[in-house]
Design an enzyme around this catalytic site. Structure first.
Site, PDB file in Angstrom:
ATOM      1  N   PHE A 162       0.818  -1.215   0.000  1.00  0.00           N
ATOM      2  CA  PHE A 162       0.000   0.000   0.000  1.00  0.00           C
ATOM      3  C   PHE A 162       0.850   1.263   0.000  1.00  0.00           C
ATOM      4  CE2 PHE A 162       0.803   0.097   4.538  1.00  0.00           C
ATOM      5  CZ  PHE A 162       0.622   1.420   4.918  1.00  0.00           C
ATOM      6  N   LYS A 163       2.115   1.145   0.424  1.00  0.00           N
ATOM      7  CA  LYS A 163       2.988   2.319   0.451  1.00  0.00           C
ATOM      8  C   LYS A 163       3.189   2.912  -0.951  1.00  0.00           C
ATOM      9  CE  LYS A 163       3.676   1.555   4.846  1.00  0.00           C
ATOM     10  NZ  LYS A 163       4.952   1.287   5.490  1.00  0.00           N
ATOM     11  N   ASP A 164       3.021   2.092  -1.996  1.00  0.00           N
ATOM     12  CA  ASP A 164       3.160   2.605  -3.370  1.00  0.00           C
ATOM     13  C   ASP A 164       2.162   3.720  -3.658  1.00  0.00           C
ATOM     14  OD1 ASP A 164       5.220   0.856  -4.176  1.00  0.00           O
ATOM     15  OD2 ASP A 164       3.777  -0.725  -4.633  1.00  0.00           O
TER      16      ASP A 164
END
Length: 484
Positions: free
Chosen positions: A117-119
């Site tokens: 999810f950091k993308d």
């Protein structure tokens, strides 16, 4: 739109591009908008049309424009179009929302280049950094810490970009083989991986100490991509909006979000979205055995653990006992009192935390801000992964399993509650050992084609002791030897 530090009693405002590259405020606080933009039903319904016709990138430009008034809107549209595109993201929807079981949906935040999810924030951050640096003719040396996914997402977003070096601290031996391979396998000369002798909180403390050295930070142009950087949270607000739209039919419909979290960044973006007027019923904090945040919402006690007390678990990205973004939430809770926030976080947190349990306002905190919480164990994760796989054919990673487990507990206690959207954290391929333990197998489909062979790459990483001055020396030497 101007920004203030959580610790600035005078509330001195600065612009978005002033804070984008810096991370922490000079006083050690975190930046927040002077006030949150307010949304009405008409705007939310218009955004539904924007998402339907223009896609996620168009919606992102609309949301980001509310927080950024020193970058032209037409440039923001180009920036978000580059950040959120295919095949960079595996799904054209960027963040699909699908049904898992009655009352529970999953927002798929792991369609990006590193399957985490950091993308969602890092891809936007990379574009914003390059845009501002080019305009200013400057360079930046990004210093960050990762408990698993932030590092690879940051490095993939920044690799090869002009004027940018990345120094990423990892807790030695505390990440999965896949997570290590994603980071340490990169050969780009502007990427520097550092394995620190400690846990994630130690890495985070080193980042804060280096960033807190004003002279060093200025001389070596130190910037941040951890969730202490406001732009990360701003980007994450977008997927709360898009997920609410995809999970509802009208502006009157509400949903809750179950969010696996250790550093309070992901769910802090939900707090901001709810404060803006996105129809969110509950923000459900899902922790693992390192349950500092769950304990706070149950008791009012924010009890920071030591490195020795921080457990190594099978959802390692949440093995955190000092939640950096929690300061932003508490700043709102105490009425945006910078002096009190500085008192709570400037001295007491390193010593072990603080208590709001005796504060007359605390019993209303969870209700007023819409929070609920729960925790999950290794056995819970295995059972949840197994049940999801056997009953729905959906394979979830251990962190997402924490979120699903806590969502189920919440719905069991509140059978008439709004549907819950669980925010996916990563693809299960990053946690193969736990998946095998849960289901007795490692399905071939678990490894997307783009990640095949990743474990075979050479490793590029430097081992360093848990010492601020040693890290500074490494940064200094690397800057002198590698041009960008």
């Amino acid at each position: 739109m101007k920004y203030i530090s959580t610790r600035d009693a005078q509330a001195t405002p600065v612009t978005f591009t002033d804070i984008l590259l810096g991370g922490l405020a000079p006083d050690g606080g975190l930046y927040l908008p002077e006030e949150y933009p307010q949304l009405d039903a008409a705007t939310l319904e218009r955004w539904r049309g924007v998402l339907d016709t223009g896609g996620y990138a168009a919606l992102a430009a609309e949301v980001v424009a509310l927080f950024v008034d020193d970058i032209p809107v037409e440039d923001l549209r180009e920036i978000t179009a580059r950040a959120y595109s295919t095949p960079k993201f595996a799904s054209a929807q960027i963040v699909p929302v699908t049904d898992l079981e009655p009352g529970v949906k999953i927002a798929h935040l792991s369609e990006g280049p590193t399957a985490a999810f950091k993308d969602m924030a890092m891809q936007l951050l990379g574009e914003l950094f390059e845009y501002v640096l080019r305009k200013r003719g400057e360079t930046i040396n990004i210093l960050g810490a990762t408990s698993g996914d932030t590092g690879s997402s940051a490095e993939y977003a920044m690799r090869g970009r002009a004027g940018i070096r990345v120094f990423m601290l990892t807790p030695a031996g505390r990440m999965t083989p896949f997570q290590q391979a994603q980071m340490f396998g990169l050969e780009d000369p502007n990427i520097f991986n550092i394995a620190l002798d400690g846990v994630f909180d130690d890495c985070q403390d080193v980042v804060k100490a280096v960033s807190g050295d004003a002279a060093f930070k200025a001389e070596y142009h130190i910037g941040a991509v951890n969730s202490i950087n406001w732009a990360r949270l701003m980007a994450q607000v977008v997927y709360y909006v898009s997920s609410w739209i995809r999970a509802t039919d009208s502006p009157e419909d509400t949903v809750s979000f179950s969010v696996p979290t250790g550093n309070f960044g992901d769910i802090c973006a939900g707090h901001i979205a709810r404060s803006m007027g996105v129809p969110i019923d509950r923000l459900i904090v899902a922790t693992n055995e390192n349950d500092v945040l769950d304990e706070f919402f149950r008791t009012g006690e924010y009890r920071v653990r030591t490195s020795a007390e921080t457990l190594a678990t099978s959802s390692p990205s949440m093995d955190i006992s000092k939640a950096s973004n929690f300061e932003r939430f508490i700043f709102d809770v105490v009425g945006r009192d910078g002096a009190r926030t500085a008192d709570l976080f400037g001295s007491q947190v390193p010593a072990g935390g603080f208590s709001l349990s005796a504060d007359p306002a605390f019993p209303q905190v969870a209700k007023d801000y819409g929070f609920a919480s729960g925790s999950s164990t290794h056995a819970d994760r295995l059972a949840t992964i197994r049940h999801c796989w056997e009953t729905t054919g959906v394979l979830v990673d251990p962190h997402t399993a924490d979120g699903v487990k806590v969502a189920r507990d919440y719905l069991a206690e509140h059978p008439d509650a709004a549907p819950v959207v669980c925010l996916e954290t990563a693809l299960p391929v990053k946690f193969a050992d736990t998946i095998r333990e849960a289901i007795g197998d490692e399905p071939e489909a678990m490894t997307p084609e783009r990640f095949r062979g990743i474990l075979d790459a050479d490793r590029h990483v430097t081992d360093l002791p848990n010492d601020v001055e040693t890290v500074k020396g490494f940064i200094r030497d690397s800057i002198a030897n590698v041009q960008v």
